[in-house]
Design an enzyme around this catalytic site. Structure first.
Site, mmCIF file in Angstrom:
data_model
loop_
_atom_site.group_PDB
_atom_site.id
_atom_site.type_symbol
_atom_site.label_atom_id
_atom_site.label_comp_id
_atom_site.label_asym_id
_atom_site.label_seq_id
_atom_site.Cartn_x
_atom_site.Cartn_y
_atom_site.Cartn_z
ATOM 1 N N TYR A 134 0.841 -1.197 0.000
ATOM 2 C CA TYR A 134 0.000 0.000 0.000
ATOM 3 C C TYR A 134 0.877 1.248 0.000
ATOM 4 O O TYR A 134 0.595 2.217 -0.695
ATOM 5 C CB TYR A 134 -0.927 0.000 1.223
ATOM 6 N N ASN A 139 -12.214 -1.965 -4.715
ATOM 7 C CA ASN A 139 -12.079 -2.336 -6.119
ATOM 8 C C ASN A 139 -13.286 -3.188 -6.535
ATOM 9 O O ASN A 139 -13.482 -4.267 -5.990
ATOM 10 C CB ASN A 139 -10.776 -3.119 -6.319
ATOM 11 N N CYS A 169 -6.221 -6.486 -7.128
ATOM 12 C CA CYS A 169 -6.034 -5.974 -5.771
ATOM 13 C C CYS A 169 -5.451 -7.042 -4.842
ATOM 14 O O CYS A 169 -4.873 -6.714 -3.807
ATOM 15 C CB CYS A 169 -7.331 -5.408 -5.221
ATOM 16 N N HIS A 170 -5.569 -8.310 -5.226
ATOM 17 C CA HIS A 170 -5.006 -9.387 -4.397
ATOM 18 C C HIS A 170 -3.479 -9.351 -4.374
ATOM 19 O O HIS A 170 -2.874 -9.970 -3.513
ATOM 20 C CB HIS A 170 -5.501 -10.756 -4.888
ATOM 21 N N GLU A 190 -0.822 -17.605 -9.073
ATOM 22 C CA GLU A 190 0.036 -16.775 -9.911
ATOM 23 C C GLU A 190 1.520 -17.036 -9.687
ATOM 24 O O GLU A 190 2.359 -16.427 -10.339
ATOM 25 C CB GLU A 190 -0.267 -15.294 -9.662
#
Length: 177
Positions: free
Chosen positions: A100, A128, A136-137, A163
């Site tokens: 962040y 989001n 956003c993950h 991912e």
């Protein structure tokens, strides 16, 4: 009118929303802020082209491909500030994370400001409306803390694992993790 369809995914059922030829939302059932940006009446319509296109994008994603965010016409509803944060989220590469604070620094540079609040960025990330596609993950707290995710921390971990993110450098912040 906002048109919706359901998509069965490895992280649970997703609700896709489209309007005027654009994708307006992807929410995980039960997530925080579910349908939060939708102010109009909704109607189920599995045949809407944008919802079919989003479904194919998600099929590819969950099959291990890395489809580009810009393959879909996205129209998330939110303030100018949130829109800018969501644009930065779209720049986070597959298999990588950011914090962040890093987003706040990038945003303050873009807006020509001296500082930007990481907490304000966190609020924008949490709201989001297009989960997974606007990634956003991929945002974690400082020092690698796996912080809140509107879809739930378990889903965040599943998406990051899918991912190929190295989770050994991340932790939940709880004692002993």
């Amino acid at each position: 009118m906002v048109y919706t369809s359901h998509y069965d995914s490895p992280v649970g059922t997703l609700l896709l929303a489209g309007q005027d030829g654009t994708l307006a939302g992807v929410w995980m059932e039960g997530q925080k802020y579910f349908l939060g940006s939708v102010r109009e009446e909704t109607q189920e319509c599995k045949s809407l082209p944008i919802l079919q296109q989003a479904g194919r994008w998600l099929d590819r994603y969950f099959a291990g491909e890395r489809p580009a965010v810009n393959e879909l016409p996205l129209a998330p509803v939110g303030s100018d500030f949130r829109q800018e944060v969501w644009k930065i989220l779209c720049e986070i590469p597959y298999g990588q994370t950011t914090t962040y604070g890093e987003i706040a620094q990038k945003l303050s540079a873009r807006l020509g400001r001296e500082r930007m609040s990481a907490r304000a960025v966190g609020g924008a990330v949490g709201h989001n409306p297009i989960s997974i596609i606007i990634p956003c993950h991929r945002v974690v707290g400082s020092n690698g803390r796996l912080t809140g995710y509107a879809g739930g921390l378990e889903r965040k971990i599943k998406l990051l694992t899918h991912e190929g993110v190295d989770l050994t450098r991340l932790h939940s912040g709880a004692p002993g993790t």
